[in-house]
Design an enzyme around this catalytic site. Structure first.
Site, PDB file in Angstrom:
ATOM      1  N   THR A 122       0.865  -1.186   0.000  1.00 34.40           N
ATOM      2  CA  THR A 122       0.000   0.000   0.000  1.00 34.40           C
ATOM      3  C   THR A 122       0.897   1.231   0.000  1.00 34.40           C
ATOM      4  OG1 THR A 122      -1.706  -1.176   1.149  1.00 34.40           O
ATOM      5  CG2 THR A 122      -1.805   1.212   1.269  1.00 34.40           C
ATOM      6  N   GLY A 261      -8.230  -1.638  14.722  1.00 33.67           N
ATOM      7  CA  GLY A 261      -6.774  -1.663  14.893  1.00 33.67           C
ATOM      8  C   GLY A 261      -6.166  -2.352  13.688  1.00 33.67           C
ATOM      9  N   CYS A 264      -3.445  -1.903   8.969  1.00 34.13           N
ATOM     10  CA  CYS A 264      -3.930  -1.266   7.738  1.00 34.13           C
ATOM     11  C   CYS A 264      -4.759  -0.008   7.999  1.00 34.13           C
ATOM     12  CB  CYS A 264      -4.747  -2.266   6.940  1.00 34.13           C
ATOM     13  SG  CYS A 264      -3.856  -3.784   6.652  1.00 34.13           S
TER      14      CYS A 264
HETATM   15  C1  UGA Z   1      -8.344  -4.494   6.247  1.00 34.09           C
HETATM   16  C2  UGA Z   1      -9.361  -4.545   5.085  1.00 34.09           C
HETATM   17  O1  UGA Z   1     -10.583  -5.150   5.547  1.00 34.09           O
HETATM   18  C3  UGA Z   1      -8.810  -5.356   3.913  1.00 34.09           C
HETATM   19  O2  UGA Z   1      -9.719  -5.290   2.805  1.00 34.09           O
HETATM   20  C4  UGA Z   1      -7.463  -4.731   3.489  1.00 34.09           C
HETATM   21  O3  UGA Z   1      -6.868  -5.462   2.435  1.00 34.09           O
HETATM   22  C5  UGA Z   1      -6.519  -4.727   4.682  1.00 34.09           C
HETATM   23  O4  UGA Z   1      -7.113  -3.978   5.754  1.00 34.09           O
HETATM   24  C6  UGA Z   1      -5.220  -4.083   4.219  1.00 34.09           C
HETATM   25  O5  UGA Z   1      -5.246  -2.894   3.869  1.00 34.09           O
HETATM   26  O6  UGA Z   1      -4.222  -4.792   4.117  1.00 34.09           O
HETATM   27  P1  UGA Z   1      -7.641  -6.166   8.231  1.00 34.09           P
HETATM   28  O7  UGA Z   1      -6.852  -5.016   8.783  1.00 34.09           O
HETATM   29  O8  UGA Z   1      -7.009  -7.493   8.138  1.00 34.09           O
HETATM   30  O9  UGA Z   1      -8.168  -5.835   6.750  1.00 34.09           O
HETATM   31  O10 UGA Z   1      -8.905  -6.351   9.182  1.00 34.09           O
HETATM   32  P2  UGA Z   1     -10.459  -6.062   9.169  1.00 34.09           P
HETATM   33  O11 UGA Z   1     -11.191  -7.329   9.217  1.00 34.09           O
HETATM   34  O12 UGA Z   1     -10.840  -5.117   8.113  1.00 34.09           O
HETATM   35  O13 UGA Z   1     -10.632  -5.367  10.595  1.00 34.09           O
HETATM   36  C7  UGA Z   1      -9.921  -4.175  10.936  1.00 34.09           C
HETATM   37  C8  UGA Z   1     -10.289  -3.702  12.316  1.00 34.09           C
HETATM   38  O14 UGA Z   1     -11.614  -3.182  12.344  1.00 34.09           O
HETATM   39  C9  UGA Z   1     -10.248  -4.765  13.413  1.00 34.09           C
HETATM   40  O15 UGA Z   1      -9.649  -4.222  14.553  1.00 34.09           O
HETATM   41  C10 UGA Z   1     -11.702  -5.099  13.669  1.00 34.09           C
HETATM   42  O16 UGA Z   1     -11.947  -5.558  14.970  1.00 34.09           O
HETATM   43  C11 UGA Z   1     -12.342  -3.746  13.419  1.00 34.09           C
HETATM   44  N1  UGA Z   1     -13.766  -3.820  13.029  1.00 34.09           N
HETATM   45  C12 UGA Z   1     -14.117  -4.390  11.859  1.00 34.09           C
HETATM   46  C13 UGA Z   1     -14.726  -3.252  13.849  1.00 34.09           C
HETATM   47  O17 UGA Z   1     -14.420  -2.701  14.920  1.00 34.09           O
HETATM   48  N2  UGA Z   1     -16.032  -3.297  13.451  1.00 34.09           N
HETATM   49  C14 UGA Z   1     -16.418  -3.873  12.291  1.00 34.09           C
HETATM   50  O18 UGA Z   1     -17.642  -3.868  11.994  1.00 34.09           O
HETATM   51  C15 UGA Z   1     -15.433  -4.442  11.474  1.00 34.09           C
END
Ligand code: UGA
Length: 438
Positions: A122, A261, A264
């Protein structure tokens, strides 16, 4: 079948390389970290990602997946070279591109024939052009038939479900000034059968930032709504469900809690705001998204303090440390801020996480103790905090938990449990944006 080189064996590089090998391509993964490569050659993975270990083994055994630290072994002969190195946050909030720079220069020094260089890391908008400039400057003067094209191919993998996200993506985005190069990369993705968007370099780079920013915005939005729900007595979980049934809104990324968190969202939202400010734009929404995300952690600690009176000298059990389930990644994990604040305020914290404890020990204050299972950390506790919604926390023996605690306070930072059920089990239960059951 194509010959592919992937530079960087972090999440993105290792998953991408392994999944391309699984599609039948010849893949060499390169990393300058000799320990990482030596481990991978022995079948030891530097990260925890469900399903990845078997996939690496299968493709390594089939001879399609190799590991090296040597550019001269990996780049010549590869038609496609993916750059998937880390782009950590620089001191000023912008992305630190030093690893991308080294990779681009090293590729230039070793490539042969026509090579398509694909940026998967990224990177700030404009980096594709910058990489092309670095490669151009480092190309050897002989032989004369060395040509290359740069394509941006942002990744949308989620930790914990990265393999599935590679194999069944919602879309693939490719950006280049050289359309035929982008089309060649599109052919690599043909077996995953998804919609492919081909555009220019800067637009592709922006799609990545804008996608992460809208997801982070949704999380901060619902966290703000959860605060208002708390104050006015509404239930944010049902609010999100009711909103999500509207197809224009959708139900994903509307889970209120203690904030986002990971490696990303925090970094990318900050980097986009930085780029905007550097271009004399005023990214007021992005700034608010970041503020609200910090507040979510603060408010959770305040709720605990309000309910317990004070946390000083109190024993607090913690379930879950990773920034989300199914990963040992602790980068920007809400647990870091929450636990550090509690320790600062004089609480005694004992924590358990199914896989992240080892990583957590390096990052959390030395005073934190760790248990081997969820029951051990609640013995004699005044309160237990659920900070990561691992599956194994769903079906615990709650009577055992309650009976071993000094006081039955359960603070659910992810709205995992049913308030009525927890009340029935004898807990004083508090969650985020949901009314207290009396
Ligand atoms: C995120 C994106 O979802 C991916 O599409 C992207 O490729 C990736 O970043 C990246 O840029 O490499 P990721 O960081 O693995 O993926 O995790 P997510 O599942 O998106 O969750 C991120 C954070 O948001 C976590 O801390 C999760 O607990 C929080 N979250 C997620 C919430 O608090 N509420 C939600 O409804 C969803």
């Amino acid at each position: 079948m194509s010959n592919i080189c992937v530079i960087g064996t972090g999440y993105v590089g290792l998953v991408t390389g392994t999944c391309f090998a699984d599609l039948g391509n010849e893949v060499t993964c390169l990393d300058i970290d000799e320990n990482k490569i030596a481990g991978l050659k022995r079948g030891e993975l530097p990260i925890y990602e469900p399903g990845l270990e078997e996939l690496v083994k299968r493709n390594r055994d089939a001879g399609r997946l190799k590991f090296t630290t040597d550019y001269t072994q990996a780049v010549p002969g590869a038609e496609f070279v993916f750059i998937a190195v880390g782009t950590p946050q620089g001191d000023d909030g912008g992305a630190d591109l030093r690893y991308v720079e080294v990779a681009a220069a090293s590729i230039a020094e070793t490539l042969q024939g026509h090579t398509i260089i694909i940026n998967k890391s990224t990177v700030p908008i404009g980096t594709g052009d910058w990489v092309a400039g670095i490669v151009e400057r480092h190309l050897p003067t002989t032989p004369h038939n060395l040509t290359f094209a740069v394509v941006s191919n942002p990744e949308f993998l989620r930790e914990g479900s990265a393999i599935g996200d590679f194999q069944v993506p919602d879309r693939v985005v490719l950006g280049s000034t050289d359309r035929s190069a982008a089309e060649r990369v599109a052919e690599l993705y043909a077996p995953v059968r998804t919609s492919i968007i081909i555009t220019d370099l800067r637009t592709a780079e922006m799609i990545k930032y804008a996608s992460n920013a809208i997801l982070a915005t949704r999380i901060s939005f619902i966290n703000e709504i959860s605060q208002i729900c708390d104050a006015l007595g509404a239930d944010v979980k049902v609010v999100a469900e009711g909103m999500g049934q509207d197809k224009r809104i959708g139900s994903q990324f509307l889970q209120a809690g203690i904030g986002y968190g990971g490696s990303c969202f925090p970094k990318d939202v900050k980097a986009l705001a930085y780029m905007a400010e550097a271009a004399n734009c005023h990214p007021q929404l992005l700034l608010a998204v970041m503020d609200i995300n910090q507040d979510a952690r603060r408010f959770f600690v305040q709720k605990l303090e309000r309910t317990l009176g004070s946390v000083t000298g109190r024993k607090i059990g913690v379930w879950g440390l990773a920034f989300k389930p199914n990963t040992d990644d602790m980068r920007e994990a809400p647990s870091l801020d929450i636990i550090s604040a509690l320790v600062r305020k004089g609480a005694e914290v004992k924590a358990f996480d199914p896989v992240a404890t080892k990583v957590a020990k390096r990052l959390l204050p030395g005073a934190v103790e760790y248990g081997n299972d969820p029951y051990e950390v609640v013995v004699g506790a005044d309160a237990v905090l659920l900070l990561t919604e691992w599956n194994e926390f769903k079906g615990l023996d709650f009577e055992r938990v309650r009976n071993s605690m000094a006081q039955p306070f359960l603070f659910d930072g992810r709205n995992l449990y049913d308030p009525k059920e927890m009340k029935r089990l004898g807990f004083t239960y508090r969650s985020v944006g949901r009314p207290v059951v009396h």
